[in-house]
Scaffold this active site. Structure first.
Site, PDB file in Angstrom:
ATOM      1  N   GLY A   7     -47.273 -25.820  44.357  1.00 60.88           N
ATOM      2  CA  GLY A   7     -45.855 -25.803  44.427  1.00 60.88           C
ATOM      3  C   GLY A   7     -45.216 -24.843  43.439  1.00 60.88           C
ATOM      4  O   GLY A   7     -45.182 -25.181  42.386  1.00 60.88           O
ATOM      5  N   LYS A  10     -38.778 -23.145  42.296  1.00 58.56           N
ATOM      6  CA  LYS A  10     -37.928 -22.774  40.824  1.00 58.56           C
ATOM      7  C   LYS A  10     -38.351 -23.498  39.455  1.00 58.56           C
ATOM      8  O   LYS A  10     -38.577 -23.023  38.673  1.00 58.56           O
ATOM      9  CB  LYS A  10     -36.513 -23.286  41.021  1.00 58.56           C
ATOM     10  CG  LYS A  10     -35.682 -22.331  42.178  1.00 58.56           C
ATOM     11  CD  LYS A  10     -34.037 -22.903  42.435  1.00 58.56           C
ATOM     12  CE  LYS A  10     -33.452 -22.287  43.420  1.00 58.56           C
ATOM     13  NZ  LYS A  10     -33.998 -22.819  44.746  1.00 58.56           N
ATOM     14  N   MET A  11     -38.820 -24.844  39.862  1.00 58.63           N
ATOM     15  CA  MET A  11     -39.309 -25.627  38.669  1.00 58.63           C
ATOM     16  C   MET A  11     -40.811 -25.209  38.548  1.00 58.63           C
ATOM     17  O   MET A  11     -41.293 -25.312  37.238  1.00 58.63           O
ATOM     18  CB  MET A  11     -38.919 -27.016  38.631  1.00 58.63           C
ATOM     19  CG  MET A  11     -37.339 -27.344  38.516  1.00 58.63           C
ATOM     20  SD  MET A  11     -36.912 -29.162  38.746  1.00 58.63           S
ATOM     21  CE  MET A  11     -38.001 -29.660  37.161  1.00 58.63           C
ATOM     22  N   GLY A 122     -34.376 -28.908  35.487  1.00 55.64           N
ATOM     23  CA  GLY A 122     -34.008 -28.076  36.273  1.00 55.64           C
ATOM     24  C   GLY A 122     -34.396 -26.570  35.752  1.00 55.64           C
ATOM     25  O   GLY A 122     -35.594 -26.538  35.371  1.00 55.64           O
ATOM     26  N   LYS A 170     -36.889 -42.230  37.260  1.00 51.40           N
ATOM     27  CA  LYS A 170     -36.217 -40.730  37.623  1.00 51.40           C
ATOM     28  C   LYS A 170     -35.109 -40.984  38.638  1.00 51.40           C
ATOM     29  O   LYS A 170     -33.951 -40.412  38.722  1.00 51.40           O
ATOM     30  CB  LYS A 170     -37.286 -40.002  38.070  1.00 51.40           C
ATOM     31  CG  LYS A 170     -36.668 -38.291  38.461  1.00 51.40           C
ATOM     32  CD  LYS A 170     -35.684 -37.990  37.250  1.00 51.40           C
ATOM     33  CE  LYS A 170     -35.668 -36.363  37.560  1.00 51.40           C
ATOM     34  NZ  LYS A 170     -34.983 -35.794  38.851  1.00 51.40           N
ATOM     35  N   ASN A 174     -31.338 -40.028  38.405  1.00 47.69           N
ATOM     36  CA  ASN A 174     -30.351 -39.366  39.563  1.00 47.69           C
ATOM     37  C   ASN A 174     -29.443 -39.941  39.835  1.00 47.69           C
ATOM     38  O   ASN A 174     -28.296 -39.391  40.014  1.00 47.69           O
ATOM     39  CB  ASN A 174     -31.263 -38.694  40.262  1.00 47.69           C
ATOM     40  CG  ASN A 174     -32.325 -37.415  39.639  1.00 47.69           C
ATOM     41  OD1 ASN A 174     -32.497 -37.317  38.727  1.00 47.69           O
ATOM     42  ND2 ASN A 174     -32.408 -36.559  40.765  1.00 47.69           N
ATOM     43  N   GLU A 177     -26.754 -39.498  37.234  1.00 46.26           N
ATOM     44  CA  GLU A 177     -26.320 -38.011  37.116  1.00 46.26           C
ATOM     45  C   GLU A 177     -25.113 -37.985  38.301  1.00 46.26           C
ATOM     46  O   GLU A 177     -24.414 -37.104  38.010  1.00 46.26           O
ATOM     47  CB  GLU A 177     -27.620 -37.215  37.500  1.00 46.26           C
ATOM     48  CG  GLU A 177     -27.407 -35.715  37.486  1.00 46.26           C
ATOM     49  CD  GLU A 177     -28.564 -35.134  38.112  1.00 46.26           C
ATOM     50  OE1 GLU A 177     -28.655 -34.656  39.493  1.00 46.26           O
ATOM     51  OE2 GLU A 177     -29.597 -35.192  37.220  1.00 46.26           O
ATOM     52  N   TYR A 178     -25.383 -38.517  39.401  1.00 44.85           N
ATOM     53  CA  TYR A 178     -24.336 -38.431  40.519  1.00 44.85           C
ATOM     54  C   TYR A 178     -23.111 -39.030  40.098  1.00 44.85           C
ATOM     55  O   TYR A 178     -22.168 -38.277  40.150  1.00 44.85           O
ATOM     56  CB  TYR A 178     -24.802 -39.485  41.626  1.00 44.85           C
ATOM     57  CG  TYR A 178     -25.445 -38.714  42.734  1.00 44.85           C
ATOM     58  CD1 TYR A 178     -25.115 -38.748  44.118  1.00 44.85           C
ATOM     59  CD2 TYR A 178     -26.963 -37.929  42.470  1.00 44.85           C
ATOM     60  CE1 TYR A 178     -25.865 -38.062  45.123  1.00 44.85           C
ATOM     61  CE2 TYR A 178     -27.426 -37.367  43.513  1.00 44.85           C
ATOM     62  CZ  TYR A 178     -27.066 -37.501  44.672  1.00 44.85           C
ATOM     63  OH  TYR A 178     -28.081 -36.768  45.646  1.00 44.85           O
ATOM     64  N   ARG A 269     -20.055 -37.045  48.508  1.00 45.35           N
ATOM     65  CA  ARG A 269     -21.003 -35.864  48.877  1.00 45.35           C
ATOM     66  C   ARG A 269     -21.135 -35.946  50.520  1.00 45.35           C
ATOM     67  O   ARG A 269     -21.177 -35.157  51.111  1.00 45.35           O
ATOM     68  CB  ARG A 269     -22.410 -36.237  48.346  1.00 45.35           C
ATOM     69  CG  ARG A 269     -22.236 -35.996  46.793  1.00 45.35           C
ATOM     70  CD  ARG A 269     -23.745 -35.634  46.016  1.00 45.35           C
ATOM     71  NE  ARG A 269     -23.633 -35.465  44.540  1.00 45.35           N
ATOM     72  CZ  ARG A 269     -24.666 -34.781  43.738  1.00 45.35           C
ATOM     73  NH1 ARG A 269     -25.671 -34.463  44.431  1.00 45.35           N
ATOM     74  NH2 ARG A 269     -24.212 -34.870  42.468  1.00 45.35           N
TER      75      ARG A 269
END
Length: 300
Positions: A7, A10-11, A122, A170, A174, A177-178, A269
């Site tokens: 994989g 991006k990360m 990120g 985690k 998150n 975080e929301y 959202r």
């Protein structure tokens, strides 16, 4: 040490770079040949398929998966037959901890250990290092400690219990975080649409970033994005939810814990996906791009 890495998004690509910079050997695999070729320049070795990846790693290989949650089950099924007892598989993506527990049980039946690593940071992880929440046996975590040390910023990783604990913590991260992102979006929207015209939004964020209680990594990103474009004219206002807040809410309900803030942020959202958009939802979409490189608008 030597590790396989599946994989290179991006990360993932940034993580390979940090691992290589620390002097470890990496054998990579991705469906995107160009992504693999880019890793060669970093000194990584590519593989032509799953079998070749495992063969290059030797006995009792260690393999890190950095892929979307929807692909984890299929990928593990492809890899598992090639692994011997004592091998370690690491899931570093945002997986539902309940599925992680099922995967761990399946792998354990063949003597394979699963370590779950909830990874935050990120697209800024390459420069700053990542924050990593780890679940797994003491022995397995000790084995991969050199890799975790290479990836995490100083004091940026912790082992929180058996397999599943990494993705569980985690998930909650998150969910928080929301809520935090939603509070920022609402606050800046009030300023934008309030009674005082032409408030310099970027300047305001900059002031808040120097000594105020709102000073934070997120607000620093907000300062950057507001100085670049405080109107968000090219942003549709659709805000994707990637699963973690939904899982947090489901778990909280099972535990009998009220989560009005996370629920409200989640609902915003979902409403944005049905067309209820405003300056705040545009703000959220742009902020997701700032820290995670996520698409600003709905992916066609």
């Amino acid at each position: 040490m030597k590790i396989g890495f599946v994989g290179l998004g991006k990360m993932g690509s940034q993580m390979v770079q940090r691992i290589r910079s620390a002097g470890h050997e990496v054998v990579v695999r991705d469906v995107d040949d160009a992504a693999m070729q880019a890793m060669i320049e970093l000194g990584a070795t590519t593989s032509k398929d799953t079998g070749d990846l495992i063969q290059q790693l030797g006995e009792q290989p260690v393999i890190w998966l950095m892929i979307p949650e929807k692909l984890v089950d299929e990928t593990m099924q492809q890899i598992q037959p090639h692994l011997t007892a004592g091998s370690i598989m690491i899931d570093g993506g945002n997986s539902d901890y309940r599925n992680t527990l099922k995967h761990a049980e399946s792998l354990a039946s063949n003597g394979i250990e699963l370590v779950d690593v909830g990874t935050s940071g990120g697209v800024h992880g390459l420069k700053n290092g990542f924050s990593m929440m780890v679940g797994g046996s003491d022995a397995a975590v000790a084995t991969i400690d050199p890799i975790l040390q290479a990836l995490a910023q100083k004091d940026g990783y912790g082992h929180f219990g058996k397999t599943g604990a990494g993705h569980f913590t985690k998930m909650v991260h998150n969910g928080i975080e929301y809520g935090v992102m939603q509070a920022f979006a609402e606050g800046y929207r009030i300023v934008k649409e309030g009674p005082f015209e032409n408030v310099d939004m970027g300047k305001l964020a900059g002031v808040w970033q120097h000594g105020s209680i709102n000073e934070s990594f997120l607000n620093g990103l907000i300062e950057n994005m507001l100085n670049h474009d405080a109107e968000f004219e090219a942003v549709e206002g659709f805000v994707k939810e990637s699963g973690e807040a939904r899982w947090t809410l489901e778990t909280a309900k099972q535990l009998g814990i009220d989560t009005p803030v996370i629920q409200a942020a989640f609902d915003v959202r979902i409403a944005s996906q049905k067309g209820e958009i405003n300056y705040g939802t545009k703000f959220l979409a742009q902020l997701r791009n700032e820290f995670g490189g996520h698409a600003i608008n709905r992916e066609k």
